[in-house]
Design an enzyme around this catalytic site. Structure first.
Site, mmCIF file in Angstrom:
data_model
loop_
_atom_site.group_PDB
_atom_site.id
_atom_site.type_symbol
_atom_site.label_atom_id
_atom_site.label_comp_id
_atom_site.label_asym_id
_atom_site.label_seq_id
_atom_site.Cartn_x
_atom_site.Cartn_y
_atom_site.Cartn_z
ATOM 1 N N ARG A 549 50.250 51.723 -2.116
ATOM 2 C CA ARG A 549 50.587 51.470 -3.514
ATOM 3 C C ARG A 549 50.253 50.051 -3.911
ATOM 4 O O ARG A 549 50.381 49.130 -3.094
ATOM 5 C CB ARG A 549 52.098 51.659 -3.721
ATOM 6 C CG ARG A 549 52.449 52.989 -4.339
ATOM 7 C CD ARG A 549 53.942 53.073 -4.547
ATOM 8 N NE ARG A 549 54.628 52.942 -3.268
ATOM 9 C CZ ARG A 549 55.683 53.680 -2.940
ATOM 10 N NH1 ARG A 549 56.134 54.579 -3.762
ATOM 11 N NH2 ARG A 549 56.255 53.491 -1.781
ATOM 12 N N SER A 610 52.992 47.390 6.954
ATOM 13 C CA SER A 610 53.991 47.991 7.844
ATOM 14 C C SER A 610 53.457 48.237 9.251
ATOM 15 O O SER A 610 53.368 49.386 9.701
ATOM 16 C CB SER A 610 54.482 49.298 7.226
ATOM 17 O OG SER A 610 54.824 49.066 5.892
ATOM 18 N N ASP A 664 57.633 46.543 6.116
ATOM 19 C CA ASP A 664 58.344 47.430 5.169
ATOM 20 C C ASP A 664 59.855 47.420 5.380
ATOM 21 O O ASP A 664 60.629 47.558 4.434
ATOM 22 C CB ASP A 664 57.786 48.862 5.186
ATOM 23 C CG ASP A 664 57.748 49.494 6.570
ATOM 24 O OD1 ASP A 664 58.057 48.805 7.556
ATOM 25 O OD2 ASP A 664 57.356 50.687 6.657
HETATM 26 C C1 BG6 Z 1 58.199 53.561 1.127
HETATM 27 C C2 BG6 Z 1 58.076 52.064 1.214
HETATM 28 O O1 BG6 Z 1 59.061 53.905 0.122
HETATM 29 O O2 BG6 Z 1 58.596 54.038 2.378
HETATM 30 C C3 BG6 Z 1 57.054 51.721 2.278
HETATM 31 O O3 BG6 Z 1 57.709 51.509 -0.025
HETATM 32 C C4 BG6 Z 1 57.448 52.347 3.577
HETATM 33 O O4 BG6 Z 1 56.926 50.360 2.418
HETATM 34 C C5 BG6 Z 1 57.663 53.815 3.390
HETATM 35 O O5 BG6 Z 1 56.459 52.097 4.546
HETATM 36 C C6 BG6 Z 1 58.114 54.467 4.648
HETATM 37 O O6 BG6 Z 1 58.208 55.845 4.466
HETATM 38 P P1 BG6 Z 1 57.010 56.850 4.640
HETATM 39 O O7 BG6 Z 1 57.670 58.149 4.766
HETATM 40 O O8 BG6 Z 1 56.182 56.750 3.417
HETATM 41 O O9 BG6 Z 1 56.280 56.453 5.885
HETATM 42 C C1 GLC Z 2 55.614 51.465 12.635
HETATM 43 C C2 GLC Z 2 55.171 50.027 12.429
HETATM 44 C C3 GLC Z 2 56.288 49.217 11.849
HETATM 45 C C4 GLC Z 2 56.814 49.864 10.610
HETATM 46 C C5 GLC Z 2 57.227 51.283 10.902
HETATM 47 C C6 GLC Z 2 57.742 51.993 9.685
HETATM 48 O O1 GLC Z 2 56.556 51.484 13.605
HETATM 49 O O2 GLC Z 2 54.764 49.510 13.647
HETATM 50 O O3 GLC Z 2 55.857 47.926 11.572
HETATM 51 O O4 GLC Z 2 57.900 49.141 10.123
HETATM 52 O O5 GLC Z 2 56.147 51.976 11.429
HETATM 53 O O6 GLC Z 2 56.773 52.119 8.716
#
Ligand code: BG6
Ligand code: GLC
Ligand code: GLC
Length: 924
Positions: A549, A610, A664
């Site tokens: 995003r 992340s 994240d």
């Molecule tokens: C989102 C966050 O809502 O959730 C992200 O904005 C995060 O930063 C993510 O990585 C994690 O959830 P998913 O299910 O999208 O991996």
């Molecule tokens: C993976 C990444 C970590 C992140 C997590 C959730 O474990 O290594 O940095 O926070 O996924 O998205």
């Protein structure tokens, strides 16, 4: 028989025991007899009315609307298909309730090949009257005693005794081996059984008896045994009809028509329980004074009115009542009765059968009547035969009308004009009285001429069919054991979870000290959660979750406004070259800026990235290794902010000011922290899983300074990569790991997060299929396909509001051909896998909050955890299980979970805002 019954008609209707009038002459006698027997005539119209009214009652009961006690019950059994003919093995069968006061034990061997049959061994036991009417325990103890007597007499080589219980009374079945008696019928009335599971009562009795260990595997009604045991002819036998002591039928109904079932596919065998049919309008015109008298004398007055005109328990009694009445009228036996004739139960079904049989001869009729103490005149034998024929004929015709109703129902539910069907018949009335079947057949032809019905006598009195059902039930029970064995390693107890928590806390401490640990405990350079004074417009990127995003975040005194757009990152880009990935990211930013009218502006940018990064400052993050589905080349070991800046450089037209790089978990913590200052932990359970929390700076070896706090990105996904989770890892975890793009890495994450749970489930399903437990043992190409079982299916399947048939539909959409039993097992697999994931996650959170509490030397800690991630948010039970585990393992911490509503982009913007504020202060 009891003496109240003996007084019978005489006292109530005031008949003298011997006619005091002058005796009628023989021709008058026959007229009197024939006139009396007129009552037993049932016209075609009446038969049609009965057929229609019974059909109506059946359809109402199927629709779940049967209210009156006189309706038929339509009880679904757990038999969903007629036999394949491949069932095999040795089975004990116990029959109770079909044939009067006797109980039968059989030893049935199924050969597994159609047409091959071995005669069963069987033994019949007479149940004493006091047992039929005494306490339930006594009846079941008697049954258990008969079983061991049978086994003593016929020793068998196997220890593994599996029993099918044919229990011929109306029951609510809730499983192949669970069945609650609704009410006794026929000659039974034992206390303490109605409303109880008869399988459990039998199991208890067998245990009390103690002689043999017998597993009661299935319970069936006699009609079902009759249908299931039938040798398939041209087509399968789909109706079972019993006329023995009582009468009833079962048939294969479309499951979707049975309202009480949660099933819309396939068929299910339904026991009609037509004995209770007693609709006044339909039966009223055919009920005679004798029927009323019989009903009043019975154990269950007012109930089973239809059965009382057809069942073998009652036919002899009806004949007796008619003969007594005719004798008292002077039409028979010289106007004299006898004590026996006036005693309830003195004329049995077999007497009637013999007297009615034209081949038996008058001498036999004489003998039977003389045994009853009657003086038999010349014409009496023939007149008595008329009586028997009238009673029998009416029974056969009524039974024919009832069968016609079932056939019409089948015709309707199958939407077939012409129905070709086989009916299995069973019971002594059919066996001993051949004309019963021919009259019944004529009636059926009259009422449903468009049905082509073949009647097939049951094999071994239904015992074989019971063995068939038992074979299926035994197979299902064996499957269940295999399922339980497979899932057992996923069921973690408190000690195991507490051990995970302790190991995690130890690994955290080591990681912070810079010692070897699977937890990297990365400093983030975020030193404080937001204080609400942050202001400004910021750009944010959010990379690494399900969606990529780009966001515009406006932080004002009035709150935070977010505008965002989701862009896709194709797998080829996520796993291509680093340059390609970062160019793509910049392209998306440019597109977003254009759409938002921001082109040319250089807003401060926060980058939620992340993945594990070693940060040296807020705007410096060296990617240690990719995780989840990313594997772009030439990025590991590089500063991600530099890679982004280089890509910006390549696109000369854009100006961007990258201020902060944020994991994240940190973004989520900051985002939730804006609303709740107690939020000091960030948790992600989505594609991947991870947590961060506010640690005392003095504990962080790699960052200088002894006061204040720093947010630590734990990178807990890698927990256990040093082998410390070894005991908890199953072979399915190992399979998933091996097939992943990073084998040996992210052990904890691979047991918890969305990217892997579906794969774990898929591997378990493959294993269960190879054991023959699922999908009839047939491996499908679909199930061999990686990632077809998305984690979102777990969330859907486990939703409480979903009926099993919807679960089935989801799985069928995946191309998995399955039965309801399969669907239930798949559901259980999903539950076991997601429960373990949630509990492990809970153990991790417990370790974190305990660490914070210990850091601060507090007796009690109150803390909030900001959470994000699709698995956590969409799964119906995940969050509840995490919270419950934390309560259990960290009882001194009061933990509130806050779901992040805005994603971590808002948090990244807040981190950027703080950094900008501090930078300005530096300049001042
Ligand atoms: C989102 C966050 O809502 O959730 C992200 O904005 C995060 O930063 C993510 O990585 C994690 O959830 P998913 O299910 O999208 O991996
Ligand atoms: C993976 C990444 C970590 C992140 C997590 C959730 O474990 O290594 O940095 O926070 O996924 O998205
Ligand atoms: C009674 C029972 C029924 C059984 C029938 C024939 O009607 O209620 O369950 O099938 O008798 O034995």
């Amino acid at each position: 028989m009891d003496s109240i019954g003996a007084i019978g008609l005489q006292q109530r209707e005031g008949f003298p025991s011997c006619s005091q009038k002058g005796l009628p002459c023989p021709s008058d006698s026959s007229e009197l007899v024939l006139e009396c027997l007129q009552q037993f005539k049932v016209t075609q119209t009446q038969l049609q009315q009965i057929q229609t009214s019974l059909l109506g009652s059946m359809e109402q009961a199927l629709g779940g609307q049967a209210s009156s006690a006189s309706a038929v019950r339509m009880l679904p059994t757990y038999v969903g298909s007629t036999p394949h003919g491949t069932e095999q093995g040795d089975f004990l069968v116990l029959e109770l309730g079909a044939t009067g006061a006797s109980l039968r034990v059989l030893w049935v061997t199924l050969m597994g090949t159609e047409g091959h049959r071995m005669e069963p061994r069987s033994q019949e036991f007479v149940i004493p009257p006091e047992v039929m009417l005494g306490p339930g325990q006594q009846l079941f103890d008697f049954a258990a005693h008969c079983l061991s007597e049978f086994l003593d007499a016929f020793p068998v080589s196997t220890q593994d005794l599996q029993l099918g219980f044919s229990f011929s009374f109306p029951c609510h079945q809730t499983g192949l081996d669970r069945s609650t008696l609704i009410s006794w019928t026929k000659g039974f009335r034992c206390s303490g059984v109605e409303g109880h599971d008869v399988v459990q009562l039998l199991r208890d009795a067998i245990k009390r008896q103690g002689a043999y260990s017998i597993d009661v595997v299935a319970v069936v009604n006699d009609t079902v045994g009759t249908m299931m045991g039938c040798e398939p002819g041209v087509g399968p036998c789909e109706v079972g009809l019993v006329v023995d002591t009582g009468t009833n039928a079962c048939y294969m109904e479309e499951a979707r028509h049975v309202a009480v079932l949660d099933e819309d596919r396939g068929r299910v065998c339904v026991s009609v329980e037509w004995g209770s049919f007693g609709d006044d309008e339909a039966l009223g015109p055919v009920l005679t004074t004798f029927d009323h008298a019989l009903d009043q004398e019975s154990l269950n007055p007012g109930a089973q009115r239809f059965e009382k005109m057809i069942g073998g328990l009652y036919l002899g009694e009806l004949v007796r009542l008619v003969l007594a009445h005719l004798a008292q009228q002077g039409a028979l036996f010289g106007g004299c009765t006898s004590p026996a004739l006036l005693s309830r139960g003195s004329i049995l079904l077999e007497h009637v059968t013999e007297m009615e049989d034209p081949l038996a001869g008058a001498a036999r009729v004489h003998a039977i009547l003389q045994d009853l103490g009657l003086s038999v005149g010349t014409s009496d034998a023939e007149l008595v035969r008329y009586v028997c024929t009238a009673v029998f004929t009416r029974a056969a015709r009524l039974c024919g009308a009832a069968l016609a109703a079932v056939l019409s129902r089948l015709q309707h539910s199958r939407e077939q004009q012409m129905l070709q069907i086989a009916v299995a018949t069973g019971g002594r009335v059919f066996e001993r009285h051949p004309s019963f079947l021919s009259i019944l057949q004529e009636t059926v032809m009259l009422l449903v001429p468009e049905c082509d019905v073949s009647f097939i006598p049951s094999v071994d009195g239904g015992g074989r069919g019971v063995a068939m059902v038992t074979a299926v039930a035994a197979r299902l029970a064996a499957h269940r054991r295999l399922l339980e064995e497979t899932l057992a390693p996923f069921r973690l107890n408190r000690e195991q979870l507490a051990a995970v928590q302790a190991q995690m806390q130890e690994a955290m401490a080591k990681g912070l000290r810079g010692e070897a640990s699977s937890l990297r405990m990365l400093p983030t350079y975020v030193r404080a959660t937001p204080d609400g004074s942050e202001r400004g417009d910021f750009l944010a990127l959010d990379l690494g979750g399900t969606n990529f995003r780009v966001l515009l975040v406006r932080v004002t005194a009035g709150g935070v406004q977010i505008t965002s757009q989701v862009y896709s990152i194709p797998e080829c880009v996520a796993q291509g070259s680093g340059q390609q990935l970062f160019d793509h990211i910049v392209d998306c930013i440019v597109d977003f800026q254009q759409k938002q009218g921001l082109s040319g502006q250089s807003l401060p940018l926060g980058f939620t990235f992340s993945f594990p990064c070693r940060q040296l400052g807020l705007d410096q993050g060296i990617l240690l290794n990719w995780t989840k589905g990313f594997n772009a080349s030439d990025c590991e070991g590089q500063d991600v902010v530099c890679l982004l800046r280089e890509a910006i450089g390549r696109k000369q037209a854009v100006k961007l000011n990258v201020v902060a790089i944020v994991n994240d978990t940190v973004g989520t913590m900051m985002s939730c922290g804006y609303e709740d200052p107690r939020c000091e932990v960030g948790l992600i359970v989505g594609t991947g899983t991870n947590a961060c929390y506010m640690e005392e700076l003095r504990n962080v070896a790699s960052v200088a300074g002894d006061s204040g706090h720093m947010c630590i990105n734990m990178e807990w996904g890698a927990f256990g990569d040093d082998g410390s989770l070894g005991l908890l890892r199953t072979c399915f975890d190992a399979n998933v790991d091996q097939a992943s793009i990073n084998p040996g890495k992210q052990s904890f994450e691979k047991m918890i997060s969305g990217m892997y749970l579906g794969e774990i489930v898929r591997h378990i399903l493959l294993h269960l299929t190879s054991l023959g437990v699922l999908f009839r043992g047939q491996q499908t190409q679909r199930l061999q396909t990686r990632d077809i079982f998305k984690t979102k299916f777990l969330s859907e399947i486990e939703s409480d509001s979903l009926a099993l048939r919807q679960v089935r539909a989801i799985l069928e959409d995946l191309g998995l051909p399955l039965t309801s039993d399969d669907a239930l097992m798949v559901l259980e697999v999903c539950q076991a896998v997601s429960q373990r994931a949630a509990q492990l996650c809970g153990a991790g959170v417990a370790a974190v909050v305990e660490k914070i509490r210990e850091n601060r030397g507090l007796e009690e800690l109150t803390v909030s955890v900001g959470v994000d991630g699709t698995l956590y948010k969409l799964h119906p039970h995940f969050s509840g299980l995490v919270a419950a585990t934390v309560r259990e393992l960290a009882p001194r911490c009061a933990v509130t979970f806050l779901q992040s509503e805005d994603g971590s982009g808002k948090g990244a913007a807040l981190v950027t805002a703080v950094a900008c504020r501090l930078a300005q202060m530096d300049h001042v």
